[in-house]
Structure formats: structure tokens, C-alpha cells
Design an enzyme around this catalytic site. Sequence first.
Site, PDB file in Angstrom:
ATOM      1  N   HIS A  24      44.411  28.849  41.062  1.00  0.00           N
ATOM      2  CA  HIS A  24      43.541  28.695  42.241  1.00  0.00           C
ATOM      3  C   HIS A  24      42.328  27.838  41.886  1.00  0.00           C
ATOM      4  O   HIS A  24      41.563  28.183  40.997  1.00  0.00           O
ATOM      5  CB  HIS A  24      43.058  30.070  42.733  1.00  0.00           C
ATOM      6  CG  HIS A  24      44.126  30.844  43.442  1.00  0.00           C
ATOM      7  ND1 HIS A  24      43.874  32.004  44.126  1.00  0.00           N
ATOM      8  CD2 HIS A  24      45.462  30.601  43.588  1.00  0.00           C
ATOM      9  CE1 HIS A  24      45.002  32.452  44.658  1.00  0.00           C
ATOM     10  NE2 HIS A  24      45.973  31.630  44.331  1.00  0.00           N
TER      11      HIS A  24
ATOM     12  N   TYR B 239      36.749  36.615  50.021  1.00  0.00           N
ATOM     13  CA  TYR B 239      35.729  37.657  49.869  1.00  0.00           C
ATOM     14  C   TYR B 239      34.987  37.723  51.210  1.00  0.00           C
ATOM     15  O   TYR B 239      34.367  36.742  51.617  1.00  0.00           O
ATOM     16  CB  TYR B 239      34.722  37.292  48.774  1.00  0.00           C
ATOM     17  CG  TYR B 239      35.252  37.438  47.356  1.00  0.00           C
ATOM     18  CD1 TYR B 239      36.001  36.426  46.751  1.00  0.00           C
ATOM     19  CD2 TYR B 239      34.982  38.580  46.600  1.00  0.00           C
ATOM     20  CE1 TYR B 239      36.467  36.556  45.451  1.00  0.00           C
ATOM     21  CE2 TYR B 239      35.444  38.714  45.298  1.00  0.00           C
ATOM     22  CZ  TYR B 239      36.183  37.699  44.737  1.00  0.00           C
ATOM     23  OH  TYR B 239      36.649  37.838  43.447  1.00  0.00           O
TER      24      TYR B 239
ATOM     25  N   PRO C  59      34.088  45.432  40.016  1.00  0.00           N
ATOM     26  CA  PRO C  59      35.156  44.426  40.049  1.00  0.00           C
ATOM     27  C   PRO C  59      34.887  43.187  40.904  1.00  0.00           C
ATOM     28  O   PRO C  59      35.678  42.246  40.893  1.00  0.00           O
ATOM     29  CB  PRO C  59      36.357  45.205  40.607  1.00  0.00           C
ATOM     30  CG  PRO C  59      35.775  46.365  41.330  1.00  0.00           C
ATOM     31  CD  PRO C  59      34.485  46.692  40.659  1.00  0.00           C
TER      32      PRO C  59
HETATM   33  P1  RFL Z   1      41.650  49.339  29.043  1.00  0.00           P
HETATM   34  O1  RFL Z   1      42.512  48.388  29.768  1.00  0.00           O
HETATM   35  O2  RFL Z   1      41.120  50.527  29.744  1.00  0.00           O
HETATM   36  O3  RFL Z   1      42.481  49.803  27.764  1.00  0.00           O
HETATM   37  C1  RFL Z   1      42.093  50.892  26.950  1.00  0.00           C
HETATM   38  C2  RFL Z   1      43.338  51.542  26.408  1.00  0.00           C
HETATM   39  O4  RFL Z   1      42.976  52.585  25.515  1.00  0.00           O
HETATM   40  C3  RFL Z   1      43.809  53.711  25.770  1.00  0.00           C
HETATM   41  N1  RFL Z   1      43.124  54.910  25.256  1.00  0.00           N
HETATM   42  C4  RFL Z   1      43.432  55.508  24.074  1.00  0.00           C
HETATM   43  N2  RFL Z   1      44.348  55.236  23.142  1.00  0.00           N
HETATM   44  C5  RFL Z   1      44.419  56.063  22.067  1.00  0.00           C
HETATM   45  N3  RFL Z   1      43.607  57.136  21.883  1.00  0.00           N
HETATM   46  C6  RFL Z   1      42.662  57.442  22.807  1.00  0.00           C
HETATM   47  N4  RFL Z   1      41.861  58.486  22.638  1.00  0.00           N
HETATM   48  C7  RFL Z   1      42.542  56.608  23.958  1.00  0.00           C
HETATM   49  N5  RFL Z   1      41.736  56.622  25.058  1.00  0.00           N
HETATM   50  C8  RFL Z   1      42.091  55.588  25.823  1.00  0.00           C
HETATM   51  C9  RFL Z   1      44.019  53.671  27.271  1.00  0.00           C
HETATM   52  O5  RFL Z   1      45.171  54.395  27.681  1.00  0.00           O
HETATM   53  C10 RFL Z   1      44.159  52.183  27.523  1.00  0.00           C
HETATM   54  O6  RFL Z   1      45.498  51.735  27.440  1.00  0.00           O
HETATM   55  O7  RFL Z   1      40.393  48.605  28.386  1.00  0.00           O
HETATM   56  P2  RFL Z   1      40.228  47.088  27.836  1.00  0.00           P
HETATM   57  O8  RFL Z   1      41.370  46.718  26.939  1.00  0.00           O
HETATM   58  O9  RFL Z   1      38.851  47.008  27.345  1.00  0.00           O
HETATM   59  O10 RFL Z   1      40.408  46.171  29.125  1.00  0.00           O
HETATM   60  C11 RFL Z   1      39.470  46.187  30.171  1.00  0.00           C
HETATM   61  C12 RFL Z   1      40.155  45.956  31.527  1.00  0.00           C
HETATM   62  O11 RFL Z   1      41.260  46.822  31.640  1.00  0.00           O
HETATM   63  C13 RFL Z   1      39.206  46.150  32.713  1.00  0.00           C
HETATM   64  O12 RFL Z   1      37.949  45.626  32.427  1.00  0.00           O
HETATM   65  C14 RFL Z   1      39.742  45.467  34.000  1.00  0.00           C
HETATM   66  O13 RFL Z   1      40.918  46.097  34.463  1.00  0.00           O
HETATM   67  C15 RFL Z   1      38.686  45.492  35.096  1.00  0.00           C
HETATM   68  N6  RFL Z   1      39.156  44.888  36.340  1.00  0.00           N
HETATM   69  C16 RFL Z   1      39.226  43.518  36.494  1.00  0.00           C
HETATM   70  N7  RFL Z   1      38.937  42.688  35.468  1.00  0.00           N
HETATM   71  C17 RFL Z   1      39.095  41.330  35.586  1.00  0.00           C
HETATM   72  O14 RFL Z   1      38.811  40.607  34.625  1.00  0.00           O
HETATM   73  N8  RFL Z   1      39.552  40.749  36.760  1.00  0.00           N
HETATM   74  C18 RFL Z   1      39.871  41.503  37.835  1.00  0.00           C
HETATM   75  O15 RFL Z   1      40.349  40.960  38.835  1.00  0.00           O
HETATM   76  C19 RFL Z   1      39.680  42.933  37.750  1.00  0.00           C
HETATM   77  N9  RFL Z   1      39.994  43.735  38.773  1.00  0.00           N
HETATM   78  C20 RFL Z   1      39.544  45.716  37.408  1.00  0.00           C
HETATM   79  C21 RFL Z   1      39.948  45.087  38.638  1.00  0.00           C
HETATM   80  C22 RFL Z   1      39.576  47.108  37.287  1.00  0.00           C
HETATM   81  C23 RFL Z   1      39.984  47.874  38.349  1.00  0.00           C
HETATM   82  N10 RFL Z   1      40.030  49.274  38.136  1.00  0.00           N
HETATM   83  C24 RFL Z   1      41.109  50.063  38.537  1.00  0.00           C
HETATM   84  C25 RFL Z   1      39.102  49.891  37.221  1.00  0.00           C
HETATM   85  C26 RFL Z   1      40.335  45.848  39.702  1.00  0.00           C
HETATM   86  C27 RFL Z   1      40.322  47.247  39.596  1.00  0.00           C
HETATM   87  C28 RFL Z   1      40.700  48.011  40.827  1.00  0.00           C
HETATM   88  C1  PHB Z   2      42.496  41.563  42.244  1.00  0.00           C
HETATM   89  O1  PHB Z   2      43.328  40.707  42.604  1.00  0.00           O
HETATM   90  O2  PHB Z   2      42.827  42.694  41.868  1.00  0.00           O
HETATM   91  C2  PHB Z   2      41.055  41.230  42.268  1.00  0.00           C
HETATM   92  C3  PHB Z   2      40.651  39.963  42.659  1.00  0.00           C
HETATM   93  C4  PHB Z   2      39.299  39.653  42.687  1.00  0.00           C
HETATM   94  C5  PHB Z   2      38.372  40.610  42.342  1.00  0.00           C
HETATM   95  C6  PHB Z   2      38.776  41.875  41.945  1.00  0.00           C
HETATM   96  C7  PHB Z   2      40.132  42.189  41.913  1.00  0.00           C
HETATM   97  O3  PHB Z   2      37.059  40.299  42.397  1.00  0.00           O
END
Ligand code: RFL
Ligand code: PHB
Length: 395
Positions: free
Chosen positions: A72, A205, A297
Site C-alpha cells: 500500500h 481511518y 494499535p
Molecule cells: P507477542 O507477540 O505477544 O509474543 C510473546 C510470546 O511469548 C509467549 N509467552 C511465553 N512463552 C514462554 N513462557 C512464558 N512465561 C511466556 N509468556 C508469554 C506468548 O505466548 C507469545 O507467543 O510479543 P512480541 O513478539 O513482542 O510481538 C509484539 C506484537 O505481537 C504486538 O506488538 C502487535 O501484535 C501489536 N499490534 C500491531 N502491531 C503492528 O505493528 N501493526 C499492527 O497493525 C498491529 N495491530 C496489534 C494490532 C495488536 C492487537 N492486539 C490484539 C493486541 C492489532 C491488535 C488488535
Molecule cells: C490491522 O489490519 O489489523 C490494523 C491496521 C491498522 C492499524 C491497526 C491494525 O492501525
Amino acid sequence: MRTQVGIIGAGPAGLVLSHLLHLHGIESVVLENRSRQYVQERVRAGVLEQGTVDLLKETGVGERLQREGLVHYGVNLRFGRRTHRIDFADLTGGKAVTIYAQHEVVKDLTDARLAAGGQVHFEVADTSIHNFDNSNRTSKPAIRFRKDGEPLELVCDFVAGCDGYHGICRPSLPEGILTTFDRVYPFGWLGILAEAPPSSEELIYAYHERGFALLSMRSPHIGRLYLQCRPDEDILNWPDAKIWQELQVRLAAEEKWKLVEGPVLQKGVTGMRSFVVEPMQYGNLFLAGDAAHIVPPTGAKGLNLAVADVRILARALADFYSTGRRDLLHAYSETCLRRVWKVQRFSWWMTSMLHRFDNENAFDHRRQLAELDYLTSSRAAAQSLAENYVGLPLE
Ligand code: RFL
Ligand code: PHB
């Protein structure tokens, strides 16, 4: 068991770190408490910065991303029922973001690690970390855990805490070491995954009196949409028809535009917070990704920031193993935090501009509209959004 770097967590941070270390000839073991299937199906982020995409491609794990990812070159801001495009390519000298689900990134990295003979252990239990404070130089850091009920110990030179916001590494630091900075927002996001072709080629957005809405996607057939909701919203109060109805209202446009609906495949509510701990290291323990910081997010930054951290950590560890010098390791937290705080600022700003706050009044509503008007009519303002959204330059 023995390895050079013990990594807790097989999310984007842990897996990218293990992959980069492998390319530097450094051995690591990844311990994950969930099952492989669970982490590979968990629906989360979807927007990859240009730098994240480049890194995955350059290190040999970008083949499917290149084939299936949607590139994009802009995003849309919609307010007052009008749509304004922010043209990343024009404003950033050709940069873009790529839509590719986080769990696909996790799948590709896990496959690559296992194919290269790497150790990724799923479904470990009772993880705990020991001897990481550097006070006893004769005993090395150790990670204790259970696998199939059997107690095991992994002895290593360094521990990487990549275990997310709810992990065990951050709380294992002695009291008084970490300073916490945070802000909890008075709203959450209700997100759906829908079997409906995205009604726009690029993300929308939307700022609306009734609250924020976002149209995103996962593929040409699957939509990902979000609505601002109460932070403790019960998803049971939101039957699918009501979600689509609210999305129709908040995303409505003056121009001829239609939001295509379809069966909802998955839905859930996420709270929103900004959170940072300083420092991101202690002795031989290094925190990376969500274990050290959370962003709301709205800026799509969490995954990208996790990748930026471990890129800095991998470089510092590689320098240590090749030269014996610790200066890059000592500078890890400081180096990461410069980016972390800029990304915190951007995510807070996007969130503040686009959501309705209960405690704000008509003045604030007009101010938000003026900010959006400025952003979409000033090249300087649009350029600032664009350079942050595609990702600030790496250190
Ligand atoms: P994670 O992905 O949470 O991975 C951590 C891992 O550690 C495991 N764990 C353990 N393992 C062993 N022993 C333990 N005691 C443990 N405790 C936990 C967990 O099971 C897991 O597998 O962290 P990491 O690697 O730092 O990655 C971070 C990202 O996952 C997070 O920042 C993003 O998902 C945030 N986020 C978004 N980020 C973006 O860059 N672009 C996006 O579009 C975006 N959209 C989002 C998001 C997060 C969302 N939610 C649900 C929080 C949209 C949503 C809705
Ligand atoms: C998504 O596609 O999950 C998404 C896209 C943009 C955002 C957050 C989440 O800012």
C-alpha cells in the site's frame, strides 16, 4: 541443556531474534508456552513497515510475504464524510507499507528456524529465569521450565525476554530497577475478521462523532475492521448485524462508496494502552518487544517496534561474540528507547486525534477536526504522518 542465547517467547520478537542470531552463527533456543497452532492462528497485527519488510526479505524469510503481501502506497483519512488520501510514495520518496498478517510472519519464521535445525520448543510450562543479574560471574544465567511434565534447565550466556506484555521476564527483575511510564485510554477496539472483500484498496481511518472506525484487510477476500468501543465492552452485546450497522454509520462517505458486508469469521475486544519500562535490560537479561513496551494499535506499530528492538539486540550480541566487546550490549536499552519514545509519541498522537474521549467537549471535537483538516491540507503535516507510518529510519 546449553545454548548461547535463551529466548523466551515465539512471537515476532523472539523468532526474528533467533533467526538473525542464526545468520550471525550464534546459537539460540526459543521457549514458548503456547502451542504452535495457537501462535500461528492468533489474529493480531497486519501492517508491516517498509524496514520490517526489507529485513524479512533480505534475510531470506520474505518469499511468501513478497508473493501474498499487499503493498500500500498510501492510507485514507475520512472525516466529515469526506476522504483524504495520504500519499506515502510521494511524501517519503517511494516508501510503502505491506499488509501481511502477523501470524503469517510467525509461521514463516518458525518454518525457517526449524528447517535450519533451530530449536523452538512449544508448550513449555512454569518458565522461570535465574542468575541473570551478573552478580555471580561464575554461574551463568539459566531458564527453568517444564516440557511434557519434565523439569528442565537451559543454561545460557544471555536471556532475551521476548515474552510479551503478560510474560514472566519483566516481573522477574528485582524491585526498584524498572521505571514504568504508562497511559490507559478510556476506550478499546472491537475488531472483526470478515469474509468480505475490502471495500477500499487502501486502509480507511475514520473519525466520527460516534467514535473511531478503521477499515483494514488481510487479503483481497478478507476484511479486518475495527470500531472504538468501551474498554470493558462485552462482545455478547454486539451481534454481527449491529457491528456492520455501526461500521456503516461511522465509515459513511459523501462520495459514492459502499461498505460491502459478509460473514464475520472472528471478533474480539482489545483494551488500549501506552506503556514503557526503562531500562530495557538488567545484567544479562534483555527485554524486547511487548515485554518492554506497548502502543495503542492506531499507528500499527507494535510488531514493527518489536522487530526494531531485536535487530539492535542481534547486532549487539554479534559484536560481543565476534570481538568480546560489550559496548553495544551496554547501549542496548538507550539505543532502543530513542525509537520507542518516538513511536510512542506517534501512536499516542494518532490515537488522540482519531478517537472520541468521554471527558472532552465540543471544543475538543472542533480541535480534532481542525487537526485533521491541517493534516490533509498541509504537505509538511502530511509528510510527518507519512514518514512515521512507513517507519522512521533504523539506527
Ligand atoms: P507477542 O507477540 O505477544 O509474543 C510473546 C510470546 O511469548 C509467549 N509467552 C511465553 N512463552 C514462554 N513462557 C512464558 N512465561 C511466556 N509468556 C508469554 C506468548 O505466548 C507469545 O507467543 O510479543 P512480541 O513478539 O513482542 O510481538 C509484539 C506484537 O505481537 C504486538 O506488538 C502487535 O501484535 C501489536 N499490534 C500491531 N502491531 C503492528 O505493528 N501493526 C499492527 O497493525 C498491529 N495491530 C496489534 C494490532 C495488536 C492487537 N492486539 C490484539 C493486541 C492489532 C491488535 C488488535
Ligand atoms: C490491522 O489490519 O489489523 C490494523 C491496521 C491498522 C492499524 C491497526 C491494525 O492501525
